[in-house]
Enzyme design. Sequence first.
Site, PDB file in Angstrom:
ATOM      1  N   HIS A  76       0.837  -1.203   0.000  1.00 20.76           N
ATOM      2  CA  HIS A  76       0.000   0.000   0.000  1.00 20.76           C
ATOM      3  C   HIS A  76       0.874   1.257   0.000  1.00 20.76           C
ATOM      4  O   HIS A  76       0.607   2.205  -0.752  1.00 20.76           O
ATOM      5  CB  HIS A  76      -0.887   0.043   1.256  1.00 20.76           C
ATOM      6  CG  HIS A  76      -1.929  -1.020   1.336  1.00 20.76           C
ATOM      7  ND1 HIS A  76      -2.107  -1.811   2.449  1.00 20.76           N
ATOM      8  CD2 HIS A  76      -2.874  -1.425   0.448  1.00 20.76           C
ATOM      9  CE1 HIS A  76      -3.119  -2.642   2.250  1.00 20.76           C
ATOM     10  NE2 HIS A  76      -3.595  -2.440   1.046  1.00 20.76           N
ATOM     11  N   SER A  92      -2.648  -7.859   2.551  1.00 18.24           N
ATOM     12  CA  SER A  92      -2.948  -7.788   3.992  1.00 18.24           C
ATOM     13  C   SER A  92      -3.415  -9.143   4.530  1.00 18.24           C
ATOM     14  O   SER A  92      -3.044  -9.553   5.628  1.00 18.24           O
ATOM     15  CB  SER A  92      -4.058  -6.765   4.247  1.00 18.24           C
ATOM     16  OG  SER A  92      -3.630  -5.490   3.884  1.00 18.24           O
ATOM     17  N   LYS A 143     -16.200  -7.959   6.149  1.00 21.74           N
ATOM     18  CA  LYS A 143     -14.920  -8.653   6.044  1.00 21.74           C
ATOM     19  C   LYS A 143     -14.383  -9.043   7.422  1.00 21.74           C
ATOM     20  O   LYS A 143     -13.378  -9.740   7.508  1.00 21.74           O
ATOM     21  CB  LYS A 143     -13.903  -7.748   5.338  1.00 21.74           C
ATOM     22  CG  LYS A 143     -13.775  -7.967   3.829  1.00 21.74           C
ATOM     23  CD  LYS A 143     -12.499  -7.310   3.323  1.00 21.74           C
ATOM     24  CE  LYS A 143     -12.250  -7.481   1.833  1.00 21.74           C
ATOM     25  NZ  LYS A 143     -11.052  -6.731   1.406  1.00 21.74           N
ATOM     26  N   ARG A 149      -1.885  -5.919  -8.615  1.00 20.73           N
ATOM     27  CA  ARG A 149      -0.888  -6.933  -8.275  1.00 20.73           C
ATOM     28  C   ARG A 149      -0.831  -7.926  -9.427  1.00 20.73           C
ATOM     29  O   ARG A 149      -0.273  -7.641 -10.468  1.00 20.73           O
ATOM     30  CB  ARG A 149      -1.240  -7.605  -6.946  1.00 20.73           C
ATOM     31  CG  ARG A 149      -0.901  -6.743  -5.763  1.00 20.73           C
ATOM     32  CD  ARG A 149      -1.488  -7.244  -4.485  1.00 20.73           C
ATOM     33  NE  ARG A 149      -2.943  -7.112  -4.516  1.00 20.73           N
ATOM     34  CZ  ARG A 149      -3.708  -7.131  -3.439  1.00 20.73           C
ATOM     35  NH1 ARG A 149      -3.184  -7.333  -2.265  1.00 20.73           N
ATOM     36  NH2 ARG A 149      -4.998  -6.974  -3.536  1.00 20.73           N
TER      37      ARG A 149
HETATM   38  P1  ADP Z   1      -5.644  -6.094   0.399  1.00 20.19           P
HETATM   39  O1  ADP Z   1      -6.157  -6.757  -0.850  1.00 20.19           O
HETATM   40  O2  ADP Z   1      -4.174  -6.273   0.600  1.00 20.19           O
HETATM   41  O3  ADP Z   1      -6.480  -6.342   1.623  1.00 20.19           O
HETATM   42  P2  ADP Z   1      -6.901  -3.508   0.078  1.00 20.19           P
HETATM   43  O4  ADP Z   1      -8.271  -3.996  -0.110  1.00 20.19           O
HETATM   44  O5  ADP Z   1      -6.660  -2.649   1.257  1.00 20.19           O
HETATM   45  O6  ADP Z   1      -5.762  -4.579   0.129  1.00 20.19           O
HETATM   46  O7  ADP Z   1      -6.393  -2.822  -1.266  1.00 20.19           O
HETATM   47  C1  ADP Z   1      -6.456  -1.481  -1.571  1.00 20.19           C
HETATM   48  C2  ADP Z   1      -5.820  -1.284  -2.921  1.00 20.19           C
HETATM   49  O8  ADP Z   1      -4.420  -1.507  -2.815  1.00 20.19           O
HETATM   50  C3  ADP Z   1      -6.281  -2.216  -4.038  1.00 20.19           C
HETATM   51  O9  ADP Z   1      -6.287  -1.478  -5.244  1.00 20.19           O
HETATM   52  C4  ADP Z   1      -5.230  -3.281  -4.073  1.00 20.19           C
HETATM   53  O10 ADP Z   1      -5.136  -3.889  -5.337  1.00 20.19           O
HETATM   54  C5  ADP Z   1      -3.995  -2.435  -3.784  1.00 20.19           C
HETATM   55  N1  ADP Z   1      -2.880  -3.198  -3.242  1.00 20.19           N
HETATM   56  C6  ADP Z   1      -2.808  -3.857  -2.082  1.00 20.19           C
HETATM   57  N2  ADP Z   1      -1.605  -4.452  -1.942  1.00 20.19           N
HETATM   58  C7  ADP Z   1      -0.884  -4.145  -3.054  1.00 20.19           C
HETATM   59  C8  ADP Z   1       0.430  -4.467  -3.528  1.00 20.19           C
HETATM   60  N3  ADP Z   1       1.231  -5.258  -2.835  1.00 20.19           N
HETATM   61  N4  ADP Z   1       0.815  -3.980  -4.729  1.00 20.19           N
HETATM   62  C9  ADP Z   1      -0.028  -3.211  -5.442  1.00 20.19           C
HETATM   63  N5  ADP Z   1      -1.274  -2.872  -5.055  1.00 20.19           N
HETATM   64  C10 ADP Z   1      -1.702  -3.336  -3.887  1.00 20.19           C
END
Ligand code: ADP
Length: 163
Positions: free
Chosen positions: A17, A133, A41, A95
């Site tokens: 993030h 996460s 969630k 990702r």
């Molecule tokens: P997670 O899927 O890790 O629980 P979130 O729902 O908080 O994450 O994701 C928020 C945004 O951050 C999404 O667009 C997700 O694709 C992106 N994101 C999370 N981790 C990464 C990473 N390692 N590389 C690129 N984007 C990421």
Amino acid sequence: MRIGLYPGTFDPITLGHLDIIRRGAMLVDRLVIGVAINRDKGPLFNLEERVAMIEAECKTLSDETGTEIVAHPFENLLIDCARDVGAQVILRGLRAVADFEYEYQMVGMNRVLDSSIETVFLMAEAKHQAIASKLVKEIARLGGDVSKFVTPEVENALIKRLR
Ligand code: ADP
């Protein structure tokens, strides 16, 4: 003033993030981190804890980039949240291919809801790309080392919560 909205659950905020936030901060004047309440969630950290972690982690990034970075909790439709904070762009991280399908649909539908808001995708550097996460929590729960995936402060918070 260019305002970007980067939405997610951030349960907890990871180096993945933060990598996206750093890149996003270079594209806008003000970056709003939209923190989804996501009761369904069953988050490990409650909303206040997630917001506090984001604010603490983004302070240096904000100083470094000169972009104002703020955390903004939201429970409504993403496109409405973007309108509420005055964002012209939604930033998302990509990702693997697995993210693509979902994001593709989201962009398509959000575009119908409001064609004036553009979605921009960013990719983290290679070593941060695989971080999620969900997996970080699983590793921490099983006693593994998560120091390559989160900051020391978030690592401590995870250890405290899970052990
Ligand atoms: P997670 O899927 O890790 O629980 P979130 O729902 O908080 O994450 O994701 C928020 C945004 O951050 C999404 O667009 C997700 O694709 C992106 N994101 C999370 N981790 C990464 C990473 N390692 N590389 C690129 N984007 C990421």
